[in-house]
Design a protein around this motif. Structure first.
Motif, PDB file in Angstrom:
ATOM      1  N   TYR A  25     -61.948 -48.679 -42.055  1.00 22.26           N
ATOM      2  CA  TYR A  25     -62.669 -47.568 -42.689  1.00 22.26           C
ATOM      3  C   TYR A  25     -63.068 -46.582 -42.097  1.00 22.26           C
ATOM      4  O   TYR A  25     -63.498 -45.843 -43.195  1.00 22.26           O
ATOM      5  CB  TYR A  25     -64.387 -48.642 -42.595  1.00 22.26           C
ATOM      6  CG  TYR A  25     -64.149 -49.960 -43.277  1.00 22.26           C
ATOM      7  CD1 TYR A  25     -64.325 -50.258 -44.635  1.00 22.26           C
ATOM      8  CD2 TYR A  25     -63.871 -51.127 -42.653  1.00 22.26           C
ATOM      9  CE1 TYR A  25     -64.234 -51.599 -45.170  1.00 22.26           C
ATOM     10  CE2 TYR A  25     -63.766 -52.667 -42.830  1.00 22.26           C
ATOM     11  CZ  TYR A  25     -63.975 -52.479 -44.369  1.00 22.26           C
ATOM     12  OH  TYR A  25     -63.756 -54.000 -45.134  1.00 22.26           O
ATOM     13  N   TYR A  26     -62.819 -46.274 -40.999  1.00 18.13           N
ATOM     14  CA  TYR A  26     -62.888 -44.860 -40.639  1.00 18.13           C
ATOM     15  C   TYR A  26     -61.566 -44.463 -40.117  1.00 18.13           C
ATOM     16  O   TYR A  26     -60.693 -44.882 -39.697  1.00 18.13           O
ATOM     17  CB  TYR A  26     -63.697 -44.994 -39.293  1.00 18.13           C
ATOM     18  CG  TYR A  26     -65.146 -45.181 -39.580  1.00 18.13           C
ATOM     19  CD1 TYR A  26     -65.991 -43.898 -39.816  1.00 18.13           C
ATOM     20  CD2 TYR A  26     -65.831 -46.285 -39.596  1.00 18.13           C
ATOM     21  CE1 TYR A  26     -67.311 -44.070 -40.100  1.00 18.13           C
ATOM     22  CE2 TYR A  26     -67.019 -46.427 -39.861  1.00 18.13           C
ATOM     23  CZ  TYR A  26     -67.942 -45.493 -40.085  1.00 18.13           C
ATOM     24  OH  TYR A  26     -69.223 -45.579 -40.568  1.00 18.13           O
ATOM     25  N   GLU A  27     -61.550 -42.859 -40.440  1.00 19.05           N
ATOM     26  CA  GLU A  27     -60.245 -41.836 -39.911  1.00 19.05           C
ATOM     27  C   GLU A  27     -60.790 -40.958 -38.934  1.00 19.05           C
ATOM     28  O   GLU A  27     -61.892 -40.902 -38.917  1.00 19.05           O
ATOM     29  CB  GLU A  27     -59.681 -41.355 -41.166  1.00 19.05           C
ATOM     30  CG  GLU A  27     -60.471 -40.655 -42.127  1.00 19.05           C
ATOM     31  CD  GLU A  27     -59.788 -40.253 -43.412  1.00 19.05           C
ATOM     32  OE1 GLU A  27     -58.556 -40.433 -43.435  1.00 19.05           O
ATOM     33  OE2 GLU A  27     -60.450 -39.605 -44.349  1.00 19.05           O
ATOM     34  N   SER A  28     -59.784 -40.195 -38.769  1.00 16.14           N
ATOM     35  CA  SER A  28     -60.254 -38.882 -37.720  1.00 16.14           C
ATOM     36  C   SER A  28     -60.611 -39.867 -36.547  1.00 16.14           C
ATOM     37  O   SER A  28     -61.528 -38.957 -35.772  1.00 16.14           O
ATOM     38  CB  SER A  28     -60.920 -37.963 -38.386  1.00 16.14           C
ATOM     39  OG  SER A  28     -60.398 -37.355 -39.261  1.00 16.14           O
ATOM     40  N   THR A  29     -60.261 -40.887 -35.971  1.00 14.99           N
ATOM     41  CA  THR A  29     -60.385 -41.503 -34.908  1.00 14.99           C
ATOM     42  C   THR A  29     -59.496 -41.945 -34.083  1.00 14.99           C
ATOM     43  O   THR A  29     -58.022 -41.754 -34.547  1.00 14.99           O
ATOM     44  CB  THR A  29     -61.556 -42.668 -35.029  1.00 14.99           C
ATOM     45  OG1 THR A  29     -62.075 -43.025 -33.646  1.00 14.99           O
ATOM     46  CG2 THR A  29     -60.966 -43.871 -35.888  1.00 14.99           C
ATOM     47  N   SER A  30     -59.480 -42.667 -32.801  1.00 13.47           N
ATOM     48  CA  SER A  30     -58.456 -43.060 -31.884  1.00 13.47           C
ATOM     49  C   SER A  30     -59.056 -44.113 -31.215  1.00 13.47           C
ATOM     50  O   SER A  30     -60.459 -44.216 -30.925  1.00 13.47           O
ATOM     51  CB  SER A  30     -57.685 -41.848 -31.144  1.00 13.47           C
ATOM     52  OG  SER A  30     -58.695 -41.650 -30.161  1.00 13.47           O
ATOM     53  N   PHE A  31     -57.877 -44.983 -30.775  1.00 11.78           N
ATOM     54  CA  PHE A  31     -58.794 -46.084 -29.821  1.00 11.78           C
ATOM     55  C   PHE A  31     -59.323 -45.318 -28.538  1.00 11.78           C
ATOM     56  O   PHE A  31     -60.277 -45.953 -27.847  1.00 11.78           O
ATOM     57  CB  PHE A  31     -57.475 -46.950 -29.478  1.00 11.78           C
ATOM     58  CG  PHE A  31     -57.929 -48.088 -28.416  1.00 11.78           C
ATOM     59  CD1 PHE A  31     -58.730 -48.970 -28.888  1.00 11.78           C
ATOM     60  CD2 PHE A  31     -57.822 -48.076 -27.224  1.00 11.78           C
ATOM     61  CE1 PHE A  31     -59.332 -50.017 -28.099  1.00 11.78           C
ATOM     62  CE2 PHE A  31     -58.306 -49.116 -26.367  1.00 11.78           C
ATOM     63  CZ  PHE A  31     -58.862 -50.067 -26.654  1.00 11.78           C
ATOM     64  N   GLU A  32     -58.573 -44.336 -28.121  1.00 15.98           N
ATOM     65  CA  GLU A  32     -59.179 -43.533 -26.752  1.00 15.98           C
ATOM     66  C   GLU A  32     -60.750 -43.324 -27.048  1.00 15.98           C
ATOM     67  O   GLU A  32     -61.551 -43.352 -26.019  1.00 15.98           O
ATOM     68  CB  GLU A  32     -58.242 -42.346 -26.354  1.00 15.98           C
ATOM     69  CG  GLU A  32     -56.959 -42.809 -25.723  1.00 15.98           C
ATOM     70  CD  GLU A  32     -55.822 -43.497 -26.986  1.00 15.98           C
ATOM     71  OE1 GLU A  32     -55.287 -44.405 -26.498  1.00 15.98           O
ATOM     72  OE2 GLU A  32     -56.054 -43.051 -28.084  1.00 15.98           O
ATOM     73  N   ILE A  33     -61.076 -42.424 -28.296  1.00 19.29           N
ATOM     74  CA  ILE A  33     -62.293 -42.062 -28.398  1.00 19.29           C
ATOM     75  C   ILE A  33     -63.106 -43.261 -28.586  1.00 19.29           C
ATOM     76  O   ILE A  33     -64.323 -43.085 -28.134  1.00 19.29           O
ATOM     77  CB  ILE A  33     -62.345 -41.313 -29.786  1.00 19.29           C
ATOM     78  CG1 ILE A  33     -61.604 -40.035 -29.664  1.00 19.29           C
ATOM     79  CG2 ILE A  33     -63.826 -41.087 -30.354  1.00 19.29           C
ATOM     80  CD1 ILE A  33     -61.325 -38.867 -30.978  1.00 19.29           C
ATOM     81  N   PHE A  34     -62.774 -44.316 -29.179  1.00 18.58           N
ATOM     82  CA  PHE A  34     -63.713 -45.237 -29.644  1.00 18.58           C
ATOM     83  C   PHE A  34     -64.007 -46.151 -28.324  1.00 18.58           C
ATOM     84  O   PHE A  34     -65.128 -46.402 -27.808  1.00 18.58           O
ATOM     85  CB  PHE A  34     -62.977 -46.310 -30.617  1.00 18.58           C
ATOM     86  CG  PHE A  34     -63.561 -47.616 -30.859  1.00 18.58           C
ATOM     87  CD1 PHE A  34     -64.429 -47.674 -31.777  1.00 18.58           C
ATOM     88  CD2 PHE A  34     -63.395 -48.717 -30.151  1.00 18.58           C
ATOM     89  CE1 PHE A  34     -65.114 -48.910 -32.088  1.00 18.58           C
ATOM     90  CE2 PHE A  34     -63.975 -50.039 -30.266  1.00 18.58           C
ATOM     91  CZ  PHE A  34     -64.755 -49.876 -31.297  1.00 18.58           C
ATOM     92  N   ASN A  35     -62.997 -46.316 -27.453  1.00 19.93           N
ATOM     93  CA  ASN A  35     -62.945 -47.049 -26.271  1.00 19.93           C
ATOM     94  C   ASN A  35     -63.899 -46.297 -25.134  1.00 19.93           C
ATOM     95  O   ASN A  35     -64.837 -46.857 -24.457  1.00 19.93           O
ATOM     96  CB  ASN A  35     -61.621 -47.323 -25.396  1.00 19.93           C
ATOM     97  CG  ASN A  35     -61.719 -48.253 -24.371  1.00 19.93           C
ATOM     98  OD1 ASN A  35     -62.377 -49.387 -24.851  1.00 19.93           O
ATOM     99  ND2 ASN A  35     -61.122 -48.141 -23.220  1.00 19.93           N
ATOM    100  N   ASP A  36     -63.808 -44.862 -25.316  1.00 20.79           N
ATOM    101  CA  ASP A  36     -64.681 -44.012 -24.162  1.00 20.79           C
ATOM    102  C   ASP A  36     -66.136 -44.192 -24.601  1.00 20.79           C
ATOM    103  O   ASP A  36     -66.795 -44.354 -23.588  1.00 20.79           O
ATOM    104  CB  ASP A  36     -64.228 -42.721 -24.390  1.00 20.79           C
ATOM    105  CG  ASP A  36     -64.935 -41.580 -23.395  1.00 20.79           C
ATOM    106  OD1 ASP A  36     -65.097 -42.137 -22.157  1.00 20.79           O
ATOM    107  OD2 ASP A  36     -65.827 -40.954 -23.902  1.00 20.79           O
ATOM    108  N   ASP A  37     -66.236 -43.970 -25.941  1.00 17.94           N
ATOM    109  CA  ASP A  37     -67.439 -44.143 -26.640  1.00 17.94           C
ATOM    110  C   ASP A  37     -68.157 -45.620 -26.472  1.00 17.94           C
ATOM    111  O   ASP A  37     -69.414 -45.669 -25.716  1.00 17.94           O
ATOM    112  CB  ASP A  37     -67.851 -44.020 -27.909  1.00 17.94           C
ATOM    113  CG  ASP A  37     -68.883 -44.011 -28.689  1.00 17.94           C
ATOM    114  OD1 ASP A  37     -69.542 -43.123 -28.402  1.00 17.94           O
ATOM    115  OD2 ASP A  37     -69.525 -45.184 -29.202  1.00 17.94           O
ATOM    116  N   LEU A  38     -67.668 -46.602 -26.289  1.00 17.10           N
ATOM    117  CA  LEU A  38     -68.104 -48.089 -26.043  1.00 17.10           C
ATOM    118  C   LEU A  38     -68.479 -48.174 -24.568  1.00 17.10           C
ATOM    119  O   LEU A  38     -69.334 -48.774 -24.296  1.00 17.10           O
ATOM    120  CB  LEU A  38     -66.996 -48.956 -26.419  1.00 17.10           C
ATOM    121  CG  LEU A  38     -67.145 -50.413 -26.136  1.00 17.10           C
ATOM    122  CD1 LEU A  38     -68.583 -50.784 -26.688  1.00 17.10           C
ATOM    123  CD2 LEU A  38     -65.969 -51.554 -26.486  1.00 17.10           C
TER     124      LEU A  38
END
Length: 242
Positions: A29-42
């Motif tokens: 559902y989301y673009e302009s993201t990455s697993f690295e950004i997502f994982n760091d936020d988590l």
């Protein structure tokens, strides 16, 4: 379709497989993201509210951080909502908001004498519309001006967390490069919703939400500020064992 079941999971119990599954759902559902950004936020969150279907398949989640801070000489706390998504098939289902209110009640019970706020940055009108459903008073809204003390607190929290990416003149977080926004048609306003007062206000305040700009919002999490179902979930959380 079976009702979803919510599970509150401490962040340190989220293993690599679940992280990957969460990201795959989010990326749908989301673009302009990455697993690295997502994982760091988590990694900077305390809890994940996971939503499972009857086959134990992940159909949604929301990440939650608890923030202890001192503002104007008073110890206070905030619940910060991070990445959140629910599979399209379950939009409108109330399992997530009820689980979130219960968790907020549990957090309030940890320090009952300290003010507790919901601090969130909103990148879509669907999320913004939860605020009037949850609370009698929240900010900002078309209904009344934001009191100066609440505006100071919003500015403080946003500047502490987002630094120069926060614009206090507009109340918006503008990242140099989007850190995630809804893909294509998922960002479209549902037919007939443009004229709803809360949707219209959100669009006036955050016209470029589709590019990943986010509106800073705040509400105090306390019994007498919460409405009906949200209040019941909050009280249940306060009275639970954990």
């Amino acid at each position: 379709m079976s009702k979803l079941v919510a599970e509150i999971i401490p962040q340190y119990h989220i293993d690599a497989n679940l992280r990957k599954t969460m990201y795959e759902l989010y990326e749908t559902y989301y673009e302009s993201t990455s697993f690295e950004i997502f994982n760091d936020d988590l990694n900077h969150k305390n809890y994940v509210i996971a939503l499972w279907d009857a086959d134990k398949k992940l159909q949604g989640f929301s990440t939650v951080a608890i923030w202890d801070f001192e503002f104007e000489t008073q110890a206070q706390r905030a619940v910060f909502s991070g990445d959140t998504i629910v599979h399209r098939d379950y939009w409108g289902e109330q399992t997530l908001p009820l689980a979130w209110c219960r968790l907020a009640g549990q957090i309030k019970a940890q320090a009952p004498t300290e003010p507790l706020f919901w601090f969130l940055i909103v990148k879509g009108y669907r999320t913004y519309r939860y605020l009037p459903l949850f609370a009698h008073q929240f900010y900002p809204t078309y209904r009344y001006p934001t009191p100066p003390e609440m505006q100071r607190l919003m500015d403080y929290l946003a500047e502490e967390k987002f630094g120069p990416d926060y614009d206090p003149k507009t109340g918006l977080i503008r990242f140099p490069v989007s850190r995630g926004h809804l893909r294509g048609s998922w960002a479209d306003i549902k037919e007939g919703y443009e004229d709803k007062p809360d949707v219209r206000y959100f669009l006036e305040r955050n016209p470029d939400y589709g590019k990943g700009e986010e509106l800073v919002c705040l509400m105090e999490l306390r019994e007498d500020n919460m409405r009906s179902h949200a209040r019941r979930g909050f009280i249940a959380g306060m009275n639970s064992e954990g």
